[in-house]
Design an enzyme around this catalytic site. Structure first.
Site, PDB file in Angstrom:
ATOM      1  N   PHE A   1      -2.329   6.807   1.098  1.00  0.00           N
ATOM      2  CA  PHE A   1      -2.160   8.017   1.905  1.00  0.00           C
ATOM      3  C   PHE A   1      -1.043   7.860   2.940  1.00  0.00           C
ATOM      4  O   PHE A   1      -0.082   8.640   2.966  1.00  0.00           O
ATOM      5  CB  PHE A   1      -3.497   8.340   2.576  1.00  0.00           C
ATOM      6  CG  PHE A   1      -3.445   9.469   3.552  1.00  0.00           C
ATOM      7  CD1 PHE A   1      -2.701  10.624   3.297  1.00  0.00           C
ATOM      8  CD2 PHE A   1      -4.152   9.396   4.743  1.00  0.00           C
ATOM      9  CE1 PHE A   1      -2.664  11.675   4.213  1.00  0.00           C
ATOM     10  CE2 PHE A   1      -4.133  10.439   5.663  1.00  0.00           C
ATOM     11  CZ  PHE A   1      -3.370  11.563   5.388  1.00  0.00           C
TER      12      PHE A   1
ATOM     13  N   ARG B   1       1.592   3.368  -2.176  1.00  0.00           N
ATOM     14  CA  ARG B   1       1.142   4.550  -2.906  1.00  0.00           C
ATOM     15  C   ARG B   1      -0.147   5.107  -2.322  1.00  0.00           C
ATOM     16  O   ARG B   1      -0.761   6.002  -2.905  1.00  0.00           O
ATOM     17  CB  ARG B   1       0.922   4.202  -4.388  1.00  0.00           C
ATOM     18  CG  ARG B   1       2.169   3.740  -5.100  1.00  0.00           C
ATOM     19  CD  ARG B   1       3.294   4.737  -4.990  1.00  0.00           C
ATOM     20  NE  ARG B   1       2.992   5.976  -5.688  1.00  0.00           N
ATOM     21  CZ  ARG B   1       3.566   7.134  -5.422  1.00  0.00           C
ATOM     22  NH1 ARG B   1       4.443   7.224  -4.445  1.00  0.00           N
ATOM     23  NH2 ARG B   1       3.257   8.216  -6.122  1.00  0.00           N
TER      24      ARG B   1
ATOM     25  N   GLY C   1       0.832  -1.202   0.000  1.00  0.00           N
ATOM     26  CA  GLY C   1       0.000   0.000   0.000  1.00  0.00           C
ATOM     27  C   GLY C   1       0.865   1.250   0.000  1.00  0.00           C
ATOM     28  O   GLY C   1       0.457   2.298   0.513  1.00  0.00           O
TER      29      GLY C   1
ATOM     30  N   LYS D   1     -11.428  -4.511   8.837  1.00  0.00           N
ATOM     31  CA  LYS D   1     -10.103  -4.166   9.333  1.00  0.00           C
ATOM     32  C   LYS D   1      -9.842  -4.803  10.701  1.00  0.00           C
ATOM     33  O   LYS D   1      -8.719  -5.192  11.023  1.00  0.00           O
ATOM     34  CB  LYS D   1      -9.939  -2.645   9.423  1.00  0.00           C
ATOM     35  CG  LYS D   1      -9.769  -1.962   8.078  1.00  0.00           C
ATOM     36  CD  LYS D   1      -9.608  -0.473   8.226  1.00  0.00           C
ATOM     37  CE  LYS D   1      -8.226  -0.111   8.736  1.00  0.00           C
ATOM     38  NZ  LYS D   1      -7.170  -0.322   7.735  1.00  0.00           N
TER      39      LYS D   1
END
Length: 589
Positions: free
Chosen positions: A25, A23, A21, A168
């Site tokens: 935030f 790329r 991940g 999550k």
């Protein structure tokens, strides 16, 4: 040996890692921080086919050129791609991104949970030593209770506030339960309300709400506290967790840790700081929380019926609504003690950097000018106390005034008594209450009873003068209209007055009492609505007025010729067509 900028680095001096991940935030900030430390070789893995670097990412561009960074296109459901990226690295940072997934539980479960299982299995199979997962504080939050200074002992809720938080939480539990299996050490971080440059969730949503005009409303009392975490602090915490796992700390492996900026504040104060910086109006009007909850429930039902939209849309609105009405603060004592975390960027600095990065969303005019600029509804009401009440500036004061007027409306119009009788009874009630209040002792069970000062019943000379000036102004306005009608020179005014009196006659003939009640309700709603949609309403009024003027002009042109001479003002449309009074007189002669 790895070369960068003409320097040679020994492979034993450099640590290698994979950022899944990378790329996203948080992933972007983590990769940049790892490269700035100078002792990392970074593999960047993401679902996009190519990294698509931004102009500001010169450090990553140089790292790609020098070999200190490499990019891997990885689909979490493709085990071959995962193995290719993981093979040979001792450390994996897992920063998943699930903001743009469709609202389909089966698809999301496979992408988030099954993808995480593939990553954990690959880490165990290829002897990865440390796996650090970036989770979220949302995994312990439901929408029914506040959390004040919560710690890691908080259980997972029975019902999560949304589907993403549920998934999550499953991933976090999976990764923590995989600790110390096949030599893999794991831990998870739970940052709260992450914001910063590149934010695709919280800040853009606030800007969209501000552009729609609804950012001026405060949901609930506005006293609820929230924790926020600047994105660079999350990246710093992830690196701190890796270093603690590398030291074989038993107190870290298999554990989850909350991460915040250690500066809890009111949610609406944070919103005001962001909107102020971008030139938007800060929230000033309180709206009852139950009203918003019903609206959100209706939106949820409509969305379920349509079965469309993205998680990003459904989650964000409820996410901010929960923030706006609930206290969500967490203790970072465990992360400070065990992984050595402390924020590297203060909340004030983080907000300033975030506002600067979103400057393309800023308003052209500074906020100070907008704050001083009165709305059209406020100007229409005179900008005084009446405007503040009818525009709901102070919710308690407005509701009190509305309740008082409703009681007076009931007392004088709905009781069936005459006006004089109602006024006499009201005066008698007021005198009785004041007399009874005056007879009360000054202290009752420790509570002091203040006395009513005689000055409360006095009217100053200034107030009397303003009252008479107001009455004179109210008298002069209809007097001026009457004088115009008596002179017979303003046909437009005559039509307006005639229409007004006709409609008033219709209303009064049916039910004047109901009309007054309706007017009372509309006074507390129409001005408020007009302030929110003044441009749209003005546009409608402009169209209606234009058509009314055309109809009036057509009516005037069809008047008998002698009447047109008597009303010279109404002959202006004829003049615009090239006709004048002299021309008409000549033609008659």
């Amino acid at each position: 040996m790895v070369k960068q900028n003409g320097s040679n680095y020994d492979d034993h001096q450099l640590k290698s890692c994979l950022v899944i991940g990378g790329r996203g935030f948080i992933g972007r900030s983590l990769v940049e921080r790892l490269l700035k430390l100078g002792n990392w070789i970074v593999r960047v893995a993401d679902s996009t086919p190519s990294p698509q670097l931004l102009p500001s990412e010169s450090l990553l561009s140089q790292a790609f050129s020098s070999g200190r960074a490499s990019y891997f296109h990885v689909d979490a459901l493709n085990k071959t791609q995962i193995i290719e990226a993981i093979e040979g690295v001792p450390v994996v940072f897992f920063t998943d991104s699930s903001g743009s997934l469709p609202c389909d539980f089966c698809f999301c479960y496979k992408t988030i949970v099954q993808g995480a299982k593939n990553i954990v299995n690959a880490c165990q199979e290829y002897k990865v030593k440390r796996l650090i997962y970036n989770s979220s504080a949302d995994v312990v939050i439901d929408s029914t209770r506040d959390i004040l200074n919560g710690d890691e002992s908080l259980p997972y809720p029975d019902q999560f506030q949304n589907m993403v938080s549920d998934l999550k939480a499953q991933v976090e539990a999976l990764i923590l339960s995989s600790n110390d299996i096949d030599g893999l050490l794991t831990c998870a971080l739970r940052p709260c309300n992450v914001f910063g440059p590149g934010d695709e969730k919280l800040i853009p949503l606030l800007v969209n709400v501000a552009n729609s005009g609804w950012a001026k409303f405060i949901i609930g009392s506005g006293a609820n506290q929230s924790d926020f975490t600047y994105v660079d602090n999350v990246a710093h915490a992830l690196i701190c967790a890796e270093e603690s796992l590398d030291s074989q700390m038993v107190s870290v492996s298999g554990k989850a840790f909350f991460v915040t900026n250690l500066e809890p504040m009111k949610f609406w104060e944070f919103v005001s700081l962001v909107l102020d910086g971008l030139g938007y109006q800060r929230p000033i009007v309180n709206v009852p929380a139950w009203v918003v909850q019903y609206i959100l429930l209706l939106m949820k039902l409509i969305r379920m019926k349509l079965n469309s939209g993205k998680i990003e849309d459904s989650v964000s609105v409820h996410y901010v609504a929960n923030l706006a009405t609930r206290t969500r603060t967490f203790s970072c004592s465990s992360s400070r003690k065990h992984i050595g975390y402390s924020p590297v960027v203060s909340l004030e600095e983080g907000v300033a950097l975030t506002v600067e990065s979103f400057s393309h969303f800023a308003r052209d005019l500074p906020f100070s000018n907008k704050c001083n600029e009165q709305s059209k509804a406020n100007k229409l009401l005179g900008g005084g106390k009446v405007a503040d009440i009818l525009l709901w500036r102070d919710e308690k004061k407005t509701f009190t005034c509305f309740l008082l007027l409703v009681l007076l409306y009931y007392w004088f119009l709905l009781t069936g008594r005459t006006f004089i009788s109602s006024a006499a009874n009201l005066l008698l009630l007021i005198i009785s209450v004041l007399s009874g209040y005056h007879m009360l002792p000054t202290n009752i069970y420790g509570f002091s009873i203040p006395r009513v000062s005689s000055s409360c019943f006095e009217i100053s000379e200034v107030d009397m003068r303003e009252s008479f000036l107001t009455m004179a102004s109210l008298w002069n306005s209809p007097s001026h209209v009457t004088r115009l009608l008596a002179q017979g020179r303003d046909w437009s005014t005559f039509l307006k007055v005639s229409a007004f009196l006709y409609f008033f006659k219709l209303i009064a003939s049916h039910s004047l009492i109901k009309a007054i009640g309706l007017g009372l309700v509309l006074a507390f709603t129409l001005f408020f609505v007009y302030e929110q949609y003044d441009e749209e309403i003005d546009g409608i009024v402009k169209i209606v007025s234009s058509r009314a003027r055309k109809a009036t002009s057509l009516m005037v042109r069809k008047l008998p010729m002698p009447l047109t001479f008597i009303l010279p003002e109404c002959s202006k449309p004829l003049k615009e067509k090239g006709s004048s009074q002299h021309t008409l007189l000549d033609s008659r002669q």
